[in-house]
Design a protein around this motif. Structure first.
Motif, PDB file in Angstrom:
ATOM      1  N   VAL A  94       0.694  -1.250   0.339  1.00  0.00           N
ATOM      2  CA  VAL A  94      -0.164  -0.054   0.404  1.00  0.00           C
ATOM      3  C   VAL A  94       0.977   1.284  -0.449  1.00  0.00           C
ATOM      4  CG1 VAL A  94      -1.641   1.864   1.157  1.00  0.00           C
ATOM      5  CG2 VAL A  94      -2.303  -1.082   0.976  1.00  0.00           C
ATOM      6  N   GLU A  95       0.331   1.962  -1.014  1.00  0.00           N
ATOM      7  CA  GLU A  95       1.269   4.085  -0.983  1.00  0.00           C
ATOM      8  C   GLU A  95       0.348   4.825   0.485  1.00  0.00           C
ATOM      9  OE1 GLU A  95       0.957   6.365  -4.207  1.00  0.00           O
ATOM     10  OE2 GLU A  95       1.485   4.067  -5.322  1.00  0.00           O
ATOM     11  N   VAL A  96       1.456   4.218   1.047  1.00  0.00           N
ATOM     12  CA  VAL A  96       1.854   5.289   2.883  1.00  0.00           C
ATOM     13  C   VAL A  96       0.936   6.831   1.470  1.00  0.00           C
ATOM     14  CG1 VAL A  96       2.905   4.223   4.098  1.00  0.00           C
ATOM     15  CG2 VAL A  96       3.660   6.334   3.156  1.00  0.00           C
ATOM     16  N   PRO A  97       0.550   8.173   2.894  1.00  0.00           N
ATOM     17  CA  PRO A  97       0.083   9.259   2.119  1.00  0.00           C
ATOM     18  C   PRO A  97       0.937  10.504   2.897  1.00  0.00           C
ATOM     19  CG  PRO A  97      -1.299   8.459   4.633  1.00  0.00           C
ATOM     20  CD  PRO A  97      -0.490   7.546   4.042  1.00  0.00           C
ATOM     21  N   TRP A  98       2.340   9.819   3.521  1.00  0.00           N
ATOM     22  CA  TRP A  98       2.809  11.036   4.206  1.00  0.00           C
ATOM     23  C   TRP A  98       4.450  10.535   2.902  1.00  0.00           C
ATOM     24  CZ3 TRP A  98       1.779   7.227   7.313  1.00  0.00           C
ATOM     25  CH2 TRP A  98       2.150   6.247   7.324  1.00  0.00           C
ATOM     26  N   ALA A  99       4.059   9.937   1.973  1.00  0.00           N
ATOM     27  CA  ALA A  99       5.279   9.415   1.361  1.00  0.00           C
ATOM     28  C   ALA A  99       5.061   8.828  -0.330  1.00  0.00           C
ATOM     29  CB  ALA A  99       6.880   8.712   1.715  1.00  0.00           C
ATOM     30  N   ARG A 100       6.009   9.624  -1.388  1.00  0.00           N
ATOM     31  CA  ARG A 100       5.507   9.035  -2.400  1.00  0.00           C
ATOM     32  C   ARG A 100       6.145   7.522  -2.240  1.00  0.00           C
ATOM     33  NH1 ARG A 100      10.368   9.522  -5.819  1.00  0.00           N
ATOM     34  NH2 ARG A 100      11.998  10.925  -4.789  1.00  0.00           N
ATOM     35  N   SER A 101       6.208   6.494  -3.089  1.00  0.00           N
ATOM     36  CA  SER A 101       6.817   5.370  -3.665  1.00  0.00           C
ATOM     37  C   SER A 101       8.149   4.927  -3.707  1.00  0.00           C
ATOM     38  CB  SER A 101       5.582   4.530  -4.620  1.00  0.00           C
ATOM     39  OG  SER A 101       6.036   3.001  -4.589  1.00  0.00           O
ATOM     40  N   GLY A 102       8.819   4.190  -2.948  1.00  0.00           N
ATOM     41  CA  GLY A 102       9.754   4.527  -2.916  1.00  0.00           C
ATOM     42  C   GLY A 102      10.763   5.152  -2.597  1.00  0.00           C
ATOM     43  N   SER A 103      11.015   6.165  -1.907  1.00  0.00           N
ATOM     44  CA  SER A 103      11.221   7.336  -1.663  1.00  0.00           C
ATOM     45  C   SER A 103      11.193   7.014  -0.170  1.00  0.00           C
ATOM     46  CB  SER A 103      10.474   8.742  -1.842  1.00  0.00           C
ATOM     47  OG  SER A 103      11.236   9.493  -0.703  1.00  0.00           O
ATOM     48  N   GLY A 104      12.634   7.227   0.600  1.00  0.00           N
ATOM     49  CA  GLY A 104      12.748   7.239   1.745  1.00  0.00           C
ATOM     50  C   GLY A 104      12.864   8.327   2.713  1.00  0.00           C
ATOM     51  N   PHE A 105      11.953   9.488   2.006  1.00  0.00           N
ATOM     52  CA  PHE A 105      11.994  10.691   2.539  1.00  0.00           C
ATOM     53  C   PHE A 105      10.317  11.199   2.971  1.00  0.00           C
ATOM     54  CE2 PHE A 105      16.267  10.693   0.778  1.00  0.00           C
ATOM     55  CZ  PHE A 105      17.171  11.438   1.782  1.00  0.00           C
ATOM     56  N   SER A 106       9.840  11.674   3.897  1.00  0.00           N
ATOM     57  CA  SER A 106       8.430  12.531   3.187  1.00  0.00           C
ATOM     58  C   SER A 106       8.833  13.693   2.287  1.00  0.00           C
ATOM     59  CB  SER A 106       8.369  12.508   4.976  1.00  0.00           C
ATOM     60  OG  SER A 106       8.617  13.702   5.131  1.00  0.00           O
TER      61      SER A 106
END
Length: 418
Positions: A94-106
């Motif tokens: 699932v994609e989380v609402p605070w970060a884009r997919s695949g990123s290690g940053f908000s």
């Protein structure tokens, strides 16, 4: 404690089913960690097909760096659910609402990074945000690429084409600018005819059409001339006055270098002959007056160059410019100065493109200004390890991109995710 969790849930911009479940603060490490979880029994949409209401299959632990809380580094930790879709049969995270997919940053962290990198060297931003500069370049590549993909070039009709050096004497990139909107349209490595072909392809990808380009302002590069004629077939070529005068200055300097061997008074005067006359100081005016009384070949070359500059800058229309240019050409061809005799032939070979500027009124002055901006960004960064990075920062600084994430101090996380 529940009140504290609710406060930070709101501060992070979270909404159901997500909430802060734990907070860990380490004063010595100057670090704060947030554990985020989702409510038991929550269901999520399938990331693969979008079917809603899918049950959680399992979870994977993830961590993201967030904006600093006060002077402390902040990190978000969450067990991110995967769903096994009952509709398409795929298992996906699932994609989380605070970060884009695949990123290690908000998203808020990335929005801040992009905002700062528009104004500061990437290396300094990396130090400020406590991350590696390679990570920042990946963020910039993503957002600049995504923003460019949404740009519309269908209204572009006049372009300026120029080159800028990535490193001294080597690794050039060619830049294409919308002369009406004064924005960078396209940049790519090299300075050959093929760069125009790549621009034409990129123009089509953004809703434009090479045949719609009505004018192109360039220097006298054979590669650019051939590229425009082949790939922008309807564009009337205008040769930029800046580059024409630059070639005239080179002819003046060639005369001076030959004459200085016999005229010691010319030593140390190079910039006097190359500088725009209207920018002379009183001392330089006096020095030029003194030298002009010596009947120097360099003085004659300077007068030929200045007459050409006056024609290019003061002629009121094409007919007036052409009549004056014919007289200048006759003078230059019979001046007994070989550099100017050769330069006059160059002018004759590009006659129509020089005169076209009095119809189009186009100038690459704005492109030269953009070139200066790019070089300033390069100087602040003390160079770029990769041409791709220089091109990315050029788009960020000069592209007037309208779909970049806004500063986190002016928006919410949901808006920054665009």
């Amino acid at each position: 404690m529940a009140t504290e969790h609710a406060l930070f849930t709101a501060a992070l911009g979270l909404s159901a089913p997500w909430e802060v479940s734990d907070i860990r603060f380490d004063a010595e490490a100057r670090r704060i960690d947030f554990d985020v979880t989702f409510a038991s029994g929550s269901r999520f949409a399938c990331p693969a097909c979008g079917t809603d209401g899918q049950p959680v299959h399992d979870t994977r632990q993830r961590t993201w760096q967030h904006l600093h809380f006060f002077e402390h580094q902040a990190f978000i930790h969450a067990a991110v659910p995967r769903v096994c879709c009952q509709d398409c049969g795929k298992t996906a995270q699932v994609e989380v609402p605070w970060a884009r997919s695949g990123s290690g940053f908000s998203q808020l962290f990335e929005a801040m990074a992009v905002t700062l990198c528009r104004e500061m060297p990437v290396r300094k931003v990396a130090e400020l945000l406590c991350v590696g500069d390679d990570a920042l370049w990946r963020i910039l590549d993503h957002y600049v690429g995504a923003a460019r993909a949404q740009e519309d070039y269908s209204e572009v009709r006049a372009v300026g084409i120029d080159e800028t050096a990535a490193r001294r004497g080597q690794d050039y990139i060619t830049i294409f600018q919308d002369l009406d909107a004064r924005r960078l349209l396209f940049a790519c490595p090299g300075r050959s005819q093929s760069t125009v072909a790549r621009f034409a392809e990129d123009l089509r990808e953004h809703g434009g059409e090479p045949a719609w380009i009505e004018a192109a302002c360039i220097d006298m590069s054979k590669a650019y001339i051939a590229g425009v004629q082949r790939h922008l077939p309807q564009a009337a070529i205008t040769f930029d006055a800046f580059h024409i005068v630059k070639l005239a200055n080179e002819a003046v300097d060639e005369v001076r270098r030959a004459e200085v061997r016999s005229e010691s008074a010319l030593k140390g005067t190079r910039w006097l002959w190359l500088k725009d006359a209207y920018r002379f100081s009183i001392r330089q005016i006096t020095e030029l007056h003194h030298l002009s009384r010596m009947r120097l070949k360099t003085g004659r070359a300077w007068r030929i160059k200045e007459m050409l500059r006056d024609i290019l800058t003061k002629s009121r229309n094409r007919d007036e410019a052409e009549q004056a240019l014919k007289k200048w050409y006759s003078w230059a061809r019979h001046c007994h100065l070989e550099p100017f005799k050769r330069f006059a032939l160059t002018v004759k070979a590009h006659w129509q493109g020089i005169l076209n500027r009095f119809d189009s009124r186009l100038s690459n002055g704005v492109v030269e200004g953009m070139n200066a901006q790019i070089q300033a960004a390069k100087a602040r960064a003390r160079g770029f390890r990769h041409l791709r990075n220089l091109i990315t920062i050029s788009y960020l600084v000069c592209g007037k991109l309208t779909h970049l994430p806004a500063s986190p101090y002016r928006t919410t996380s949901s808006a920054a995710a665009a």
